[in-house]
Design a protein around this motif. Structure first.
Motif, short mmCIF file in Angstrom:
data_model
loop_
_atom_site.label_atom_id
_atom_site.label_comp_id
_atom_site.label_asym_id
_atom_site.label_seq_id
_atom_site.Cartn_x
_atom_site.Cartn_y
_atom_site.Cartn_z
N TYR A 329 14.25 4.80 5.08
CA TYR A 329 14.87 4.55 3.78
C TYR A 329 13.87 4.73 2.65
O TYR A 329 14.21 5.19 1.57
CB TYR A 329 15.45 3.13 3.71
N ARG A 330 12.65 4.38 2.88
CA ARG A 330 11.63 4.51 1.83
C ARG A 330 10.95 5.86 1.89
O ARG A 330 10.80 6.53 0.87
CB ARG A 330 10.61 3.36 1.98
N GLU A 331 10.56 6.27 3.09
CA GLU A 331 9.74 7.48 3.19
C GLU A 331 10.53 8.76 2.96
O GLU A 331 9.95 9.79 2.66
CB GLU A 331 9.04 7.51 4.55
N GLY A 378 8.34 3.09 -5.01
CA GLY A 378 6.88 3.09 -4.99
C GLY A 378 6.26 1.89 -4.32
O GLY A 378 6.93 1.08 -3.69
N HIS A 379 4.96 1.83 -4.54
CA HIS A 379 4.11 0.87 -3.83
C HIS A 379 3.89 -0.33 -4.75
O HIS A 379 2.80 -0.52 -5.28
CB HIS A 379 2.80 1.55 -3.46
N ILE A 380 4.94 -1.09 -4.94
CA ILE A 380 4.90 -2.13 -5.97
C ILE A 380 3.82 -3.18 -5.66
O ILE A 380 3.25 -3.78 -6.55
CB ILE A 380 6.31 -2.77 -6.13
N GLY A 383 0.85 -2.06 -7.42
CA GLY A 383 1.03 -1.71 -8.83
C GLY A 383 1.30 -0.24 -9.09
O GLY A 383 1.24 0.21 -10.23
N ASN A 384 1.61 0.53 -8.04
CA ASN A 384 1.83 1.98 -8.17
C ASN A 384 3.33 2.30 -8.09
O ASN A 384 3.95 2.11 -7.06
CB ASN A 384 1.06 2.69 -7.06
N LEU A 385 3.86 2.77 -9.23
CA LEU A 385 5.31 2.99 -9.31
C LEU A 385 5.60 4.47 -9.56
O LEU A 385 5.02 5.07 -10.48
CB LEU A 385 5.87 2.15 -10.46
N HIS A 386 6.49 5.02 -8.77
CA HIS A 386 6.88 6.43 -8.95
C HIS A 386 8.16 6.49 -9.76
O HIS A 386 9.20 6.00 -9.30
CB HIS A 386 7.09 7.11 -7.59
N MET A 387 8.05 7.07 -10.96
CA MET A 387 9.24 7.22 -11.79
C MET A 387 9.61 8.70 -11.80
O MET A 387 8.90 9.53 -12.36
CB MET A 387 8.95 6.74 -13.22
N ALA A 424 -1.71 7.46 -10.32
CA ALA A 424 -2.24 6.43 -9.43
C ALA A 424 -2.81 7.04 -8.16
O ALA A 424 -3.87 6.63 -7.69
CB ALA A 424 -1.13 5.44 -9.09
N GLU A 425 -2.07 8.03 -7.60
CA GLU A 425 -2.50 8.57 -6.31
C GLU A 425 -2.22 10.05 -6.14
O GLU A 425 -2.61 10.63 -5.13
CB GLU A 425 -1.83 7.79 -5.16
N HIS A 426 -1.55 10.69 -7.09
CA HIS A 426 -1.22 12.11 -6.94
C HIS A 426 -2.23 13.02 -7.61
O HIS A 426 -2.18 14.23 -7.43
CB HIS A 426 0.16 12.42 -7.49
N GLY A 427 -3.12 12.47 -8.39
CA GLY A 427 -4.11 13.29 -9.08
C GLY A 427 -3.61 13.78 -10.43
O GLY A 427 -2.43 13.65 -10.78
ZN ZN Z 1 3.38 7.20 -3.27
#
Ligand code: ZN
Ligand code: 2HG
Length: 478
Positions: A329-331, A378-380, A383-387, A424-427
Protein backbone atom coordinates in the motif's frame (compact mmCIF):
# COMPACT_ATOMS: atom_id res chain seq x y z
CA UNK A 1 28.64 21.09 -25.64
CA UNK A 2 32.29 20.12 -25.45
CA UNK A 3 34.89 22.85 -25.18
CA UNK A 4 36.47 24.86 -27.97
CA UNK A 5 36.20 22.95 -31.19
CA UNK A 6 35.79 19.43 -29.84
CA UNK A 7 32.74 17.99 -31.59
CA UNK A 8 30.39 15.30 -30.30
CA UNK A 9 32.08 12.63 -32.43
CA UNK A 10 35.52 13.80 -31.25
CA UNK A 11 34.37 13.40 -27.66
CA UNK A 12 33.86 9.69 -28.12
CA UNK A 13 37.20 9.31 -29.90
CA UNK A 14 38.98 11.14 -27.08
CA UNK A 15 37.59 8.67 -24.55
CA UNK A 16 38.23 5.61 -26.71
CA UNK A 17 41.82 6.64 -27.34
CA UNK A 18 42.38 7.07 -23.61
CA UNK A 19 40.74 3.72 -22.82
CA UNK A 20 41.38 1.11 -25.46
CA UNK A 21 38.63 -1.50 -25.25
CA UNK A 22 36.09 0.86 -23.66
CA UNK A 23 32.55 -0.27 -24.47
CA UNK A 24 30.65 2.53 -26.21
CA UNK A 25 27.09 2.60 -27.47
CA UNK A 26 25.41 5.13 -29.73
CA UNK A 27 22.40 2.94 -30.49
CA UNK A 28 19.24 5.08 -30.35
CA UNK A 29 17.46 2.80 -27.85
CA UNK A 30 20.48 2.82 -25.51
CA UNK A 31 20.86 6.61 -25.85
CA UNK A 32 17.19 6.90 -24.96
CA UNK A 33 17.22 4.48 -22.01
CA UNK A 34 20.57 5.53 -20.50
CA UNK A 35 20.24 9.27 -21.17
CA UNK A 36 17.62 9.75 -18.48
CA UNK A 37 16.49 8.76 -15.01
CA UNK A 38 12.92 8.23 -13.85
CA UNK A 39 11.95 11.88 -14.50
CA UNK A 40 10.10 12.88 -17.66
CA UNK A 41 10.59 16.64 -17.89
CA UNK A 42 13.72 16.65 -20.13
CA UNK A 43 14.36 14.67 -23.28
CA UNK A 44 17.52 12.60 -23.30
CA UNK A 45 20.09 13.67 -25.89
CA UNK A 46 23.44 12.10 -24.95
CA UNK A 47 26.26 11.84 -27.50
CA UNK A 48 27.15 8.33 -26.38
CA UNK A 49 26.93 5.93 -23.48
CA UNK A 50 30.20 4.47 -22.23
CA UNK A 51 30.47 1.39 -20.04
CA UNK A 52 33.83 1.29 -18.21
CA UNK A 53 34.64 -1.98 -16.50
CA UNK A 54 37.30 -0.93 -13.99
CA UNK A 55 38.43 1.93 -11.80
CA UNK A 56 41.47 2.29 -14.06
CA UNK A 57 39.29 2.77 -17.11
CA UNK A 58 37.23 5.37 -15.27
CA UNK A 59 40.38 7.21 -14.26
CA UNK A 60 41.87 7.23 -17.75
CA UNK A 61 38.57 8.36 -19.17
CA UNK A 62 38.07 11.21 -16.71
CA UNK A 63 41.61 12.48 -17.30
CA UNK A 64 41.06 12.53 -21.05
CA UNK A 65 37.61 14.12 -20.63
CA UNK A 66 39.04 16.84 -18.40
CA UNK A 67 41.77 17.62 -20.95
CA UNK A 68 39.35 17.82 -23.84
CA UNK A 69 36.42 19.35 -21.92
CA UNK A 70 34.05 16.42 -22.51
CA UNK A 71 31.09 16.59 -20.10
CA UNK A 72 30.29 13.30 -18.35
CA UNK A 73 27.01 12.29 -16.72
CA UNK A 74 27.34 9.36 -14.29
CA UNK A 75 24.44 6.95 -14.40
CA UNK A 76 23.38 4.06 -12.14
CA UNK A 77 20.01 2.32 -12.04
CA UNK A 78 18.31 5.48 -13.39
CA UNK A 79 15.64 5.49 -10.71
CA UNK A 80 16.42 9.09 -9.68
CA UNK A 81 13.57 11.58 -9.34
CA UNK A 82 15.39 14.93 -9.72
CA UNK A 83 16.98 14.58 -13.16
CA UNK A 84 20.45 13.98 -11.68
CA UNK A 85 21.28 11.40 -14.35
CA UNK A 86 19.67 13.17 -17.30
CA UNK A 87 21.93 13.93 -20.27
CA UNK A 88 19.95 16.45 -22.29
CA UNK A 89 22.84 18.49 -23.72
CA UNK A 90 24.97 16.10 -25.72
CA UNK A 91 26.96 14.84 -22.72
CA UNK A 92 28.61 11.42 -22.58
CA UNK A 93 26.84 9.16 -20.08
CA UNK A 94 29.07 6.97 -17.92
CA UNK A 95 27.08 3.87 -17.03
CA UNK A 96 28.27 1.56 -14.28
CA UNK A 97 26.36 -1.44 -15.63
CA UNK A 98 29.64 -3.28 -16.25
CA UNK A 99 31.04 -2.59 -12.79
CA UNK A 100 28.92 -5.01 -10.77
CA UNK A 101 31.52 -7.04 -8.93
CA UNK A 102 31.39 -7.86 -5.24
CA UNK A 103 35.04 -7.35 -4.35
CA UNK A 104 35.12 -8.47 -0.74
CA UNK A 105 33.08 -9.63 2.21
CA UNK A 106 34.86 -9.30 5.54
CA UNK A 107 33.20 -11.25 8.35
CA UNK A 108 35.37 -9.70 11.05
CA UNK A 109 34.85 -6.11 9.94
CA UNK A 110 31.30 -6.95 8.92
CA UNK A 111 31.76 -5.05 5.70
CA UNK A 112 31.09 -5.67 2.07
CA UNK A 113 33.10 -3.97 -0.66
CA UNK A 114 31.42 -3.59 -4.02
CA UNK A 115 31.68 -1.85 -7.35
CA UNK A 116 29.15 0.95 -7.91
CA UNK A 117 26.94 -0.91 -10.38
CA UNK A 118 25.84 -3.53 -7.85
CA UNK A 119 22.08 -3.33 -7.39
CA UNK A 120 20.87 -2.27 -3.91
CA UNK A 121 18.78 -5.43 -3.46
CA UNK A 122 21.86 -7.56 -4.24
CA UNK A 123 23.70 -5.91 -1.33
CA UNK A 124 20.74 -6.67 0.94
CA UNK A 125 20.73 -10.27 -0.29
CA UNK A 126 24.48 -10.63 0.20
CA UNK A 127 24.17 -9.40 3.76
CA UNK A 128 21.41 -11.93 4.50
CA UNK A 129 23.45 -14.77 2.98
CA UNK A 130 26.18 -13.90 5.45
CA UNK A 131 23.87 -13.72 8.45
CA UNK A 132 23.87 -9.91 8.48
CA UNK A 133 21.67 -7.04 7.35
CA UNK A 134 21.89 -4.02 5.06
CA UNK A 135 19.05 -1.79 6.30
CA UNK A 136 18.70 0.85 3.58
CA UNK A 137 15.44 -0.02 1.83
CA UNK A 138 13.07 1.69 -0.62
CA UNK A 139 10.68 0.81 -3.42
CA UNK A 140 13.27 1.12 -6.23
CA UNK A 141 15.85 -1.13 -4.52
CA UNK A 142 15.39 -3.86 -7.13
CA UNK A 143 16.91 -1.69 -9.86
CA UNK A 144 18.77 1.19 -8.20
CA UNK A 145 22.55 0.83 -7.97
CA UNK A 146 24.61 1.30 -4.86
CA UNK A 147 26.84 3.93 -6.50
CA UNK A 148 23.76 6.05 -7.18
CA UNK A 149 22.55 5.46 -3.62
CA UNK A 150 25.81 6.84 -2.28
CA UNK A 151 25.84 9.72 -4.78
CA UNK A 152 22.39 10.81 -3.55
CA UNK A 153 22.60 9.58 0.06
CA UNK A 154 19.49 7.44 -0.46
CA UNK A 155 17.13 7.18 2.50
CA UNK A 156 13.90 5.22 2.26
CA UNK A 157 11.57 3.69 4.80
CA UNK A 158 13.83 2.59 7.65
CA UNK A 159 15.83 5.79 8.21
CA UNK A 160 13.94 6.24 11.46
CA UNK A 161 15.88 3.42 13.08
CA UNK A 162 18.90 2.79 10.86
CA UNK A 163 19.78 6.10 9.21
CA UNK A 164 20.69 6.91 5.61
CA UNK A 165 23.17 5.44 3.12
CA UNK A 166 25.77 7.88 4.50
CA UNK A 167 25.65 6.06 7.83
CA UNK A 168 26.67 2.78 6.19
CA UNK A 169 29.65 3.94 4.11
CA UNK A 170 33.02 3.24 5.72
CA UNK A 171 35.12 3.44 2.59
CA UNK A 172 34.88 5.10 -0.78
CA UNK A 173 37.17 5.06 -3.79
CA UNK A 174 36.50 7.97 -6.09
CA UNK A 175 37.99 9.38 -9.26
CA UNK A 176 37.81 13.16 -8.95
CA UNK A 177 37.26 15.51 -11.87
CA UNK A 178 41.04 16.02 -11.87
CA UNK A 179 41.50 12.32 -12.49
CA UNK A 180 42.93 11.54 -9.04
CA UNK A 181 41.92 8.21 -7.55
CA UNK A 182 41.17 8.78 -3.85
CA UNK A 183 40.83 6.04 -1.26
CA UNK A 184 38.65 7.72 1.37
CA UNK A 185 38.53 6.38 4.93
CA UNK A 186 39.62 2.83 3.96
CA UNK A 187 36.87 1.03 5.82
CA UNK A 188 37.96 2.42 9.18
CA UNK A 189 35.55 2.95 12.05
CA UNK A 190 37.75 5.53 13.71
CA UNK A 191 39.80 7.93 11.65
CA UNK A 192 40.44 11.38 13.04
CA UNK A 193 43.05 12.38 10.49
CA UNK A 194 41.51 15.59 9.27
CA UNK A 195 38.77 16.40 6.76
CA UNK A 196 36.61 13.40 5.95
CA UNK A 197 36.40 13.74 2.17
CA UNK A 198 34.21 10.63 2.00
CA UNK A 199 31.27 12.69 3.21
CA UNK A 200 31.79 15.33 0.54
CA UNK A 201 31.23 12.75 -2.18
CA UNK A 202 28.16 11.27 -0.49
CA UNK A 203 25.15 13.22 -1.84
CA UNK A 204 27.32 15.16 -4.31
CA UNK A 205 25.36 13.59 -7.20
CA UNK A 206 28.42 12.87 -9.30
CA UNK A 207 29.48 16.51 -9.47
CA UNK A 208 32.81 16.09 -7.65
CA UNK A 209 33.95 12.60 -8.57
CA UNK A 210 32.91 9.24 -9.96
CA UNK A 211 32.54 6.57 -7.28
CA UNK A 212 34.34 3.38 -8.29
CA UNK A 213 34.31 1.31 -5.09
CA UNK A 214 32.25 1.33 -1.91
CA UNK A 215 32.71 -0.36 1.46
CA UNK A 216 29.52 -0.69 3.48
CA UNK A 217 29.16 -1.76 7.05
CA UNK A 218 26.50 -4.32 7.80
CA UNK A 219 24.63 -4.88 11.04
CA UNK A 220 22.99 -7.68 12.98
CA UNK A 221 19.84 -9.04 11.41
CA UNK A 222 16.74 -7.32 12.77
CA UNK A 223 14.36 -8.96 15.21
CA UNK A 224 11.14 -10.35 13.79
CA UNK A 225 8.77 -7.49 13.08
CA UNK A 226 5.11 -6.63 12.85
CA UNK A 227 3.42 -4.08 10.66
CA UNK A 228 0.46 -1.97 11.67
CA UNK A 229 -1.65 -0.08 9.19
CA UNK A 230 -3.90 2.52 10.76
CA UNK A 231 -6.64 4.85 9.60
CA UNK A 232 -6.28 8.29 11.14
CA UNK A 233 -8.46 11.37 10.99
CA UNK A 234 -6.04 14.29 11.23
CA UNK A 235 -2.39 15.26 11.08
CA UNK A 236 -2.37 16.07 14.77
CA UNK A 237 -3.73 12.60 15.53
CA UNK A 238 -1.08 11.11 13.22
CA UNK A 239 1.68 12.80 15.20
CA UNK A 240 0.11 11.78 18.52
CA UNK A 241 -0.02 8.16 17.39
CA UNK A 242 3.60 8.37 16.27
CA UNK A 243 4.63 9.79 19.64
CA UNK A 244 2.80 7.09 21.59
CA UNK A 245 4.00 4.20 19.47
CA UNK A 246 7.63 5.27 19.45
CA UNK A 247 7.59 5.55 23.25
CA UNK A 248 6.13 2.08 23.68
CA UNK A 249 7.91 0.21 20.89
CA UNK A 250 11.11 0.09 18.85
CA UNK A 251 9.85 1.47 15.55
CA UNK A 252 11.81 0.76 12.38
CA UNK A 253 9.48 2.78 10.15
CA UNK A 254 6.60 5.22 10.48
CA UNK A 255 5.13 6.22 7.13
CA UNK A 256 1.96 7.96 6.05
CA UNK A 257 -0.18 8.52 3.00
CA UNK A 258 -3.40 10.33 2.16
CA UNK A 259 -6.73 8.88 1.04
CA UNK A 260 -5.94 10.03 -2.52
CA UNK A 261 -2.68 8.11 -2.46
CA UNK A 262 -4.55 5.03 -1.27
CA UNK A 263 -7.05 5.34 -4.11
CA UNK A 264 -4.24 5.46 -6.72
CA UNK A 265 -2.29 2.52 -5.36
CA UNK A 266 -5.43 0.42 -4.92
CA UNK A 267 -6.47 1.06 -8.51
CA UNK A 268 -2.99 0.41 -9.95
CA UNK A 269 -2.33 -2.76 -7.97
CA UNK A 270 -5.86 -3.97 -7.59
CA UNK A 271 -5.61 -3.96 -3.80
CA UNK A 272 -8.60 -4.38 -1.51
CA UNK A 273 -9.72 -1.71 0.96
CA UNK A 274 -7.31 -2.33 3.89
CA UNK A 275 -10.15 -2.10 6.42
CA UNK A 276 -13.75 -0.96 6.55
CA UNK A 277 -13.40 2.68 7.60
CA UNK A 278 -12.30 5.26 5.05
CA UNK A 279 -10.00 7.84 6.60
CA UNK A 280 -8.25 11.01 5.40
CA UNK A 281 -4.83 9.65 6.43
CA UNK A 282 -3.20 6.26 6.81
CA UNK A 283 -0.11 5.35 8.78
CA UNK A 284 1.97 2.28 8.21
CA UNK A 285 4.45 1.44 10.90
CA UNK A 286 6.83 -1.44 11.49
CA UNK A 287 8.23 -2.38 14.88
CA UNK A 288 10.58 -4.95 16.35
CA UNK A 289 8.48 -7.69 17.89
CA UNK A 290 10.51 -10.46 19.49
CA UNK A 291 7.53 -12.00 21.24
CA UNK A 292 4.35 -11.66 23.20
CA UNK A 293 5.54 -8.81 25.43
CA UNK A 294 5.96 -6.40 22.49
CA UNK A 295 2.78 -7.63 20.93
CA UNK A 296 0.87 -6.83 24.11
CA UNK A 297 2.53 -3.44 24.37
CA UNK A 298 1.51 -2.67 20.79
CA UNK A 299 -2.06 -3.72 21.44
CA UNK A 300 -2.31 -1.68 24.65
CA UNK A 301 -0.89 1.37 22.92
CA UNK A 302 -3.26 0.97 20.01
CA UNK A 303 -6.21 0.68 22.32
CA UNK A 304 -5.21 3.87 24.13
CA UNK A 305 -4.85 5.70 20.78
CA UNK A 306 -8.26 4.42 19.68
CA UNK A 307 -9.88 5.45 22.97
CA UNK A 308 -8.55 8.96 22.50
CA UNK A 309 -10.06 9.10 19.04
CA UNK A 310 -6.71 9.28 17.23
CA UNK A 311 -7.04 5.94 15.46
CA UNK A 312 -10.22 5.15 13.57
CA UNK A 313 -9.43 1.69 12.29
CA UNK A 314 -6.45 -0.57 11.78
CA UNK A 315 -4.97 -3.92 10.95
CA UNK A 316 -1.88 -5.74 12.24
CA UNK A 317 0.18 -8.29 10.31
CA UNK A 318 0.00 -11.87 11.48
CA UNK A 319 2.84 -13.26 9.37
CA UNK A 320 5.58 -12.31 6.89
CA UNK A 321 3.27 -12.58 3.91
CA UNK A 322 0.94 -10.00 5.46
CA UNK A 323 3.88 -7.72 6.20
CA UNK A 324 4.68 -7.71 2.49
CA UNK A 325 1.05 -7.20 1.55
CA UNK A 326 0.65 -4.22 3.87
CA UNK A 327 3.85 -2.58 2.65
CA UNK A 328 2.50 -2.72 -0.92
CA UNK A 329 0.00 0.00 0.00
CA UNK A 330 2.84 2.39 0.72
CA UNK A 331 5.60 1.22 -1.59
CA UNK A 332 3.37 1.01 -4.67
CA UNK A 333 2.18 4.63 -4.50
CA UNK A 334 5.02 6.28 -6.43
CA UNK A 335 4.71 3.86 -9.35
CA UNK A 336 0.91 4.12 -9.33
CA UNK A 337 0.99 7.85 -10.18
CA UNK A 338 4.08 7.90 -12.41
CA UNK A 339 2.10 7.98 -15.67
CA UNK A 340 0.45 11.38 -15.01
CA UNK A 341 3.38 12.41 -14.65
CA UNK A 342 3.64 14.05 -11.24
CA UNK A 343 5.65 17.14 -10.36
CA UNK A 344 7.61 15.83 -7.41
CA UNK A 345 8.37 17.68 -4.22
CA UNK A 346 10.60 15.85 -1.76
CA UNK A 347 10.38 18.10 1.26
CA UNK A 348 11.61 17.84 4.81
CA UNK A 349 11.19 19.72 8.06
CA UNK A 350 12.05 18.77 11.61
CA UNK A 351 9.53 16.27 12.97
CA UNK A 352 8.15 18.79 15.45
CA UNK A 353 7.21 21.09 12.57
CA UNK A 354 5.42 18.48 10.46
CA UNK A 355 1.87 19.41 11.61
CA UNK A 356 2.34 23.13 10.94
CA UNK A 357 4.07 22.38 7.64
CA UNK A 358 1.29 20.09 6.41
CA UNK A 359 -1.45 22.44 7.55
CA UNK A 360 0.06 25.51 5.91
CA UNK A 361 1.12 23.69 2.76
CA UNK A 362 -2.40 22.32 2.29
CA UNK A 363 -3.88 25.80 2.72
CA UNK A 364 -1.37 27.15 0.21
CA UNK A 365 -2.10 24.42 -2.34
CA UNK A 366 -5.87 24.94 -2.00
CA UNK A 367 -5.30 28.61 -2.53
CA UNK A 368 -2.88 28.61 -5.48
CA UNK A 369 -3.71 25.42 -7.35
CA UNK A 370 -7.19 24.23 -6.36
CA UNK A 371 -7.62 22.44 -9.70
CA UNK A 372 -4.53 20.26 -9.41
CA UNK A 373 -4.68 16.92 -7.63
CA UNK A 374 -2.09 16.89 -4.85
CA UNK A 375 -1.07 13.50 -3.45
CA UNK A 376 0.76 13.26 -0.13
CA UNK A 377 2.79 10.38 1.23
CA UNK A 378 6.16 9.85 2.82
CA UNK A 379 8.40 9.16 5.73
CA UNK A 380 6.60 11.26 8.29
CA UNK A 381 8.60 9.68 11.12
CA UNK A 382 11.74 11.45 9.91
CA UNK A 383 10.05 14.63 8.66
CA UNK A 384 10.32 13.75 4.93
CA UNK A 385 7.10 14.35 3.01
CA UNK A 386 6.52 13.66 -0.67
CA UNK A 387 4.09 16.12 -2.22
CA UNK A 388 3.19 15.01 -5.74
CA UNK A 389 1.22 17.37 -7.98
CA UNK A 390 -0.42 15.43 -10.80
CA UNK A 391 -0.57 16.72 -14.35
CA UNK A 392 -4.16 17.14 -15.53
CA UNK A 393 -4.79 15.00 -18.63
CA UNK A 394 -5.76 18.03 -20.76
CA UNK A 395 -2.65 20.10 -19.96
CA UNK A 396 0.57 19.72 -21.95
CA UNK A 397 3.80 18.90 -20.17
CA UNK A 398 5.47 22.28 -20.78
CA UNK A 399 2.51 24.25 -19.46
CA UNK A 400 2.29 21.92 -16.45
CA UNK A 401 5.98 22.35 -15.70
CA UNK A 402 5.69 26.14 -15.93
CA UNK A 403 2.68 26.14 -13.58
CA UNK A 404 4.47 23.78 -11.17
CA UNK A 405 7.42 26.13 -11.23
CA UNK A 406 5.18 29.01 -10.15
CA UNK A 407 3.78 26.82 -7.37
CA UNK A 408 7.32 25.92 -6.27
CA UNK A 409 8.19 29.58 -5.81
CA UNK A 410 5.61 29.69 -3.04
CA UNK A 411 5.79 26.19 -1.63
CA UNK A 412 9.59 26.32 -1.36
CA UNK A 413 9.40 29.77 0.25
CA UNK A 414 7.15 28.23 2.90
CA UNK A 415 9.53 25.28 3.28
CA UNK A 416 12.40 27.73 3.76
CA UNK A 417 10.40 29.76 6.27
CA UNK A 418 9.90 26.60 8.34
CA UNK A 419 13.61 25.79 8.21
CA UNK A 420 13.11 22.81 5.91
CA UNK A 421 14.76 21.41 2.81
CA UNK A 422 13.52 21.30 -0.79
CA UNK A 423 15.17 17.92 -1.25
CA UNK A 424 15.19 15.41 1.57
CA UNK A 425 16.39 12.29 -0.22
CA UNK A 426 15.99 12.62 -4.01
CA UNK A 427 18.79 15.12 -4.57
CA UNK A 428 18.86 18.48 -6.33
CA UNK A 429 19.80 17.14 -9.76
CA UNK A 430 18.68 19.25 -12.69
CA UNK A 431 15.06 19.85 -11.77
CA UNK A 432 15.54 21.34 -8.33
CA UNK A 433 18.73 23.25 -9.18
CA UNK A 434 16.98 26.62 -9.68
CA UNK A 435 15.66 26.32 -6.12
CA UNK A 436 18.89 25.50 -4.32
CA UNK A 437 18.91 28.94 -2.74
CA UNK A 438 15.74 28.01 -0.86
CA UNK A 439 17.66 25.35 1.05
CA UNK A 440 21.18 26.76 1.28
CA UNK A 441 22.49 30.21 2.10
CA UNK A 442 24.42 32.37 -0.36
CA UNK A 443 27.60 31.77 1.66
CA UNK A 444 27.06 28.00 1.53
CA UNK A 445 26.44 28.05 -2.22
CA UNK A 446 29.63 30.03 -2.78
CA UNK A 447 31.59 27.49 -0.77
CA UNK A 448 29.96 24.69 -2.74
CA UNK A 449 31.15 26.33 -5.98
CA UNK A 450 34.62 26.55 -4.47
CA UNK A 451 34.58 22.85 -3.62
CA UNK A 452 33.32 22.01 -7.10
CA UNK A 453 36.17 24.00 -8.65
CA UNK A 454 38.71 22.26 -6.49
CA UNK A 455 37.60 18.74 -7.37
CA UNK A 456 36.47 19.37 -10.94
CA UNK A 457 38.27 22.46 -12.29
CA UNK A 458 37.28 21.72 -15.89
CA UNK A 459 33.61 21.45 -14.89
CA UNK A 460 33.12 18.17 -16.73
CA UNK A 461 31.34 16.15 -14.03
CA UNK A 462 27.56 16.25 -14.26
CA UNK A 463 27.48 19.93 -15.27
CA UNK A 464 24.39 21.88 -14.28
CA UNK A 465 23.38 19.40 -11.58
CA UNK A 466 23.18 20.62 -7.97
CA UNK A 467 25.00 23.87 -8.85
CA UNK A 468 24.51 26.16 -11.77
CA UNK A 469 26.98 25.36 -14.55
CA UNK A 470 29.22 28.43 -14.26
CA UNK A 471 31.32 27.34 -17.27
CA UNK A 472 28.29 27.43 -19.46
CA UNK A 473 27.11 30.67 -17.92
CA UNK A 474 30.44 32.28 -18.75
CA UNK A 475 30.41 30.84 -22.25
CA UNK A 476 26.90 31.95 -22.97
CA UNK A 477 27.52 35.44 -21.66
CA UNK A 478 30.91 35.75 -23.42
ZN1 ZN B 1 10.79 8.51 -0.17
C1 2HG C 1 9.09 6.96 -1.84
O1 2HG C 1 9.26 7.27 -0.67
C2 2HG C 1 10.09 7.40 -2.85
O2 2HG C 1 8.14 6.25 -2.20
C3 2HG C 1 9.42 8.09 -4.05
O3 2HG C 1 11.03 8.23 -2.28
C4 2HG C 1 8.78 9.37 -3.66
O4 2HG C 1 7.37 9.29 -5.56
C5 2HG C 1 7.91 10.01 -4.73
O5 2HG C 1 7.68 11.23 -4.70
Amino acid sequence: MTNNNTTFADAVLVLQNACPGLTVSTQPNVLESHGRDATRFRNPAPTAIVFPDSAQQVQAMVRAAADAGVPLVPSGGRTGLSGGAVAAQGEVVVSFDRMRKVLDFNAVDRTVTVEPGVVTAAVQELAIQNGLYYPVSFAAEGSSQIGGNVATNAGGIRVLKYGLTRDRVTGLKVVTGRGDLLDCNRGLIKNASGYDLRHLFIASEGTLGLIVEITLKLINPPLPSRVLMLGIESVDALMNVFGSLRTALELTAFEFFSDRALAHVRRAQNLPQPFETSCPFYAITEFDCAGEAEEQKAMACLEACTDRGWVQDGVISQNDRQIEELWRYREGISESISHFPPYKNDLSVTVSRVPEFLRRMNLLMNDICPNFEVVWYGHIGDGNLHMNILKPADMNLREFEAKSHEISAQSYALTEELGGSISAEHGIGLLKQPWLKRARSEAEIQLMHGIKNLFDPAGILNPGKVLQDTNRMEKSTA
